[in-house]
Scaffold this motif. Structure first.
Motif, PDB file in Angstrom:
ATOM      1  N   LYS A  74      48.343 -19.054  38.278  1.00  0.00           N
ATOM      2  CA  LYS A  74      46.975 -18.474  38.554  1.00  0.00           C
ATOM      3  C   LYS A  74      46.184 -18.401  37.077  1.00  0.00           C
ATOM      4  O   LYS A  74      44.831 -18.589  37.221  1.00  0.00           O
ATOM      5  N   ILE A  75      46.721 -18.923  35.956  1.00  0.00           N
ATOM      6  CA  ILE A  75      46.028 -19.201  34.687  1.00  0.00           C
ATOM      7  C   ILE A  75      45.048 -20.475  34.993  1.00  0.00           C
ATOM      8  O   ILE A  75      44.133 -20.465  34.405  1.00  0.00           O
ATOM      9  N   ARG A  76      45.480 -21.423  35.984  1.00  0.00           N
ATOM     10  CA  ARG A  76      44.751 -22.519  36.331  1.00  0.00           C
ATOM     11  C   ARG A  76      43.513 -22.438  37.159  1.00  0.00           C
ATOM     12  O   ARG A  76      42.726 -23.282  37.691  1.00  0.00           O
ATOM     13  N   ILE A  77      43.528 -21.099  37.833  1.00  0.00           N
ATOM     14  CA  ILE A  77      42.466 -20.823  38.942  1.00  0.00           C
ATOM     15  C   ILE A  77      41.406 -20.280  38.235  1.00  0.00           C
ATOM     16  O   ILE A  77      41.372 -19.302  37.362  1.00  0.00           O
ATOM     17  N   SER A  78      40.099 -20.687  38.566  1.00  0.00           N
ATOM     18  CA  SER A  78      38.631 -20.254  37.979  1.00  0.00           C
ATOM     19  C   SER A  78      38.713 -18.516  38.285  1.00  0.00           C
ATOM     20  O   SER A  78      39.048 -18.011  39.366  1.00  0.00           O
ATOM     21  N   ASP A  79      37.800 -18.133  37.414  1.00  0.00           N
ATOM     22  CA  ASP A  79      37.593 -16.775  37.470  1.00  0.00           C
ATOM     23  C   ASP A  79      36.895 -16.416  38.826  1.00  0.00           C
ATOM     24  O   ASP A  79      36.824 -15.354  39.569  1.00  0.00           O
ATOM     25  N   ASN A 133      38.841 -13.662  40.904  1.00  0.00           N
ATOM     26  CA  ASN A 133      38.221 -12.542  41.047  1.00  0.00           C
ATOM     27  C   ASN A 133      37.003 -12.310  42.091  1.00  0.00           C
ATOM     28  O   ASN A 133      36.344 -11.226  41.871  1.00  0.00           O
ATOM     29  N   LYS A 134      36.962 -13.174  43.166  1.00  0.00           N
ATOM     30  CA  LYS A 134      35.890 -13.106  44.145  1.00  0.00           C
ATOM     31  C   LYS A 134      36.127 -11.809  44.840  1.00  0.00           C
ATOM     32  O   LYS A 134      37.085 -11.372  45.508  1.00  0.00           O
ATOM     33  N   PRO A 135      34.724 -11.049  44.830  1.00  0.00           N
ATOM     34  CA  PRO A 135      34.819  -9.639  45.682  1.00  0.00           C
ATOM     35  C   PRO A 135      34.625  -9.799  47.109  1.00  0.00           C
ATOM     36  O   PRO A 135      33.691  -9.533  47.620  1.00  0.00           O
ATOM     37  N   GLY A 136      35.629 -10.766  47.823  1.00  0.00           N
ATOM     38  CA  GLY A 136      35.452 -10.981  49.152  1.00  0.00           C
ATOM     39  C   GLY A 136      36.451 -12.016  49.516  1.00  0.00           C
ATOM     40  O   GLY A 136      37.400 -12.456  48.841  1.00  0.00           O
ATOM     41  N   LYS A 137      36.479 -12.264  51.020  1.00  0.00           N
ATOM     42  CA  LYS A 137      37.320 -13.207  51.523  1.00  0.00           C
ATOM     43  C   LYS A 137      37.164 -14.509  50.898  1.00  0.00           C
ATOM     44  O   LYS A 137      35.990 -14.989  50.860  1.00  0.00           O
ATOM     45  N   LEU A 138      38.232 -15.351  50.596  1.00  0.00           N
ATOM     46  CA  LEU A 138      38.155 -16.727  49.929  1.00  0.00           C
ATOM     47  C   LEU A 138      37.419 -17.832  51.289  1.00  0.00           C
ATOM     48  O   LEU A 138      38.122 -17.570  52.465  1.00  0.00           O
ATOM     49  N   ALA A 162      42.455 -22.957  49.455  1.00  0.00           N
ATOM     50  CA  ALA A 162      43.052 -24.226  49.177  1.00  0.00           C
ATOM     51  C   ALA A 162      43.321 -24.417  47.756  1.00  0.00           C
ATOM     52  O   ALA A 162      44.371 -24.822  47.223  1.00  0.00           O
ATOM     53  N   ILE A 163      42.112 -23.934  46.932  1.00  0.00           N
ATOM     54  CA  ILE A 163      42.555 -24.239  45.379  1.00  0.00           C
ATOM     55  C   ILE A 163      43.470 -22.847  45.013  1.00  0.00           C
ATOM     56  O   ILE A 163      44.277 -23.268  44.239  1.00  0.00           O
ATOM     57  N   MET A 164      43.099 -21.787  45.416  1.00  0.00           N
ATOM     58  CA  MET A 164      44.262 -20.792  44.919  1.00  0.00           C
ATOM     59  C   MET A 164      45.635 -21.169  45.300  1.00  0.00           C
ATOM     60  O   MET A 164      46.511 -20.565  44.660  1.00  0.00           O
ATOM     61  N   LYS A 165      45.987 -21.554  46.477  1.00  0.00           N
ATOM     62  CA  LYS A 165      47.247 -22.162  46.834  1.00  0.00           C
ATOM     63  C   LYS A 165      48.007 -23.036  45.855  1.00  0.00           C
ATOM     64  O   LYS A 165      49.048 -23.166  45.662  1.00  0.00           O
TER      65      LYS A 165
END
Length: 251
Positions: free
Chosen positions: A105-110, A114-119, A125-128
């Protein structure tokens, strides 16, 4: 994020270089092993804490999932189904490895992390990608650790803890026992803690409702043997959750 990752990588490699100097110059074998082992543990724990501190959603996710992994592993050791594998040494490696399962997760943007809602589908796809990224990071950053360490299990957990028993998970679509045992255990610990925890995009489920989901997904999402060990450990798992709730309330 890339600068942060590069800085961490350089720092870790410098430290491991220092550790190799200690290994070469220390005459007392027992003392040398103890020093290196403690340094490895402290470095990796600090690294895991640094990664988790970026994720505003997870709280003490790492420590709780570590506890769940140990409890389930110890139960599997007691029931004897994995007698040739589930030794005390192996359980200890799993416990140490669990803290690195989300290192990718260090490669995933903030903005996504930390999005306050559903992706959105695109954001998910990026989170995965954090699963495969975790394996790459551990290969690059921790390859300087020599000897009997828990790198291989940490890699297995990082890459494969989102694989499903029925083959519908990611990133490799592994099925059944093709999924490393450590990752099958990590999967239950990870999902259960997510279910009972409050996140910016959802409220927490009750303990019993979360257990019901784990039980219902035995044979689809989760290894039935690991689910059985989880269910047989519920009293101790509830204690961990209770202590966590009290700590959160006090904070």
């Amino acid at each position: 994020i890339e600068y942060l990752y590069s800085a961490i990588s350089k720092t870790m490699n410098d430290i491991f270089g220092y550790m190799r100097v200690i290994e070469e110059k220390t005459v007392d074998v027992a003392n040398k092993a103890s020093i290196i082992s403690k340094m490895q543990d402290n470095i990796i724990t600090s690294f895991a804490d640094m990664v988790e501190s970026r994720d505003e959603n997870t709280g003490s996710h790492i420590k709780r999932t570590q506890s769940f992994v140990r409890l389930v592993s110890e139960e599997m050791n007691r029931n004897g189904k994995y007698k040739g594998t589930m030794s005390r040494d192996y359980i200890n490696k799993l416990w140490k490895s669990a803290q690195l399962h989300d290192v990718g997760k260090i490669r995933i943007s903030d903005t996504i992390l930390n999005k306050p809602g559903k992706l959105t589908p695109e954001e998910f796809a990026i989170m995965k990608t954090h699963a495969a990224a975790g394996g790459e990071i551990l290969t690059r950053v921790l390859s300087g650790i020599d000897g009997d360490n828990y790198l291989s299990e940490a890699q297995n957990m990082a890459v494969c803890h989102h694989e499903w028993w029925n083959g519908s998970g990611y990133p490799r679509g592994l099925r059944g026992e093709a999924i490393p045992l450590s990752a099958r255990i990590m999967a239950i610990a990870d999902v259960f803690d997510a279910l009972v925890s409050k996140r910016s995009y959802k409220g927490p489920l009750s303990f019993d409702d979360a257990v019901a989901i784990i039980k219902n997904e035995s044979g689809s999402h989760f290894d039935p043997d690991v689910v059985e060990a989880f269910l047989n450990s519920l009293e101790k798992i509830r204690e961990v959750e209770s202590i966590s709730d009290k700590s959160a309330a006090a904070g």
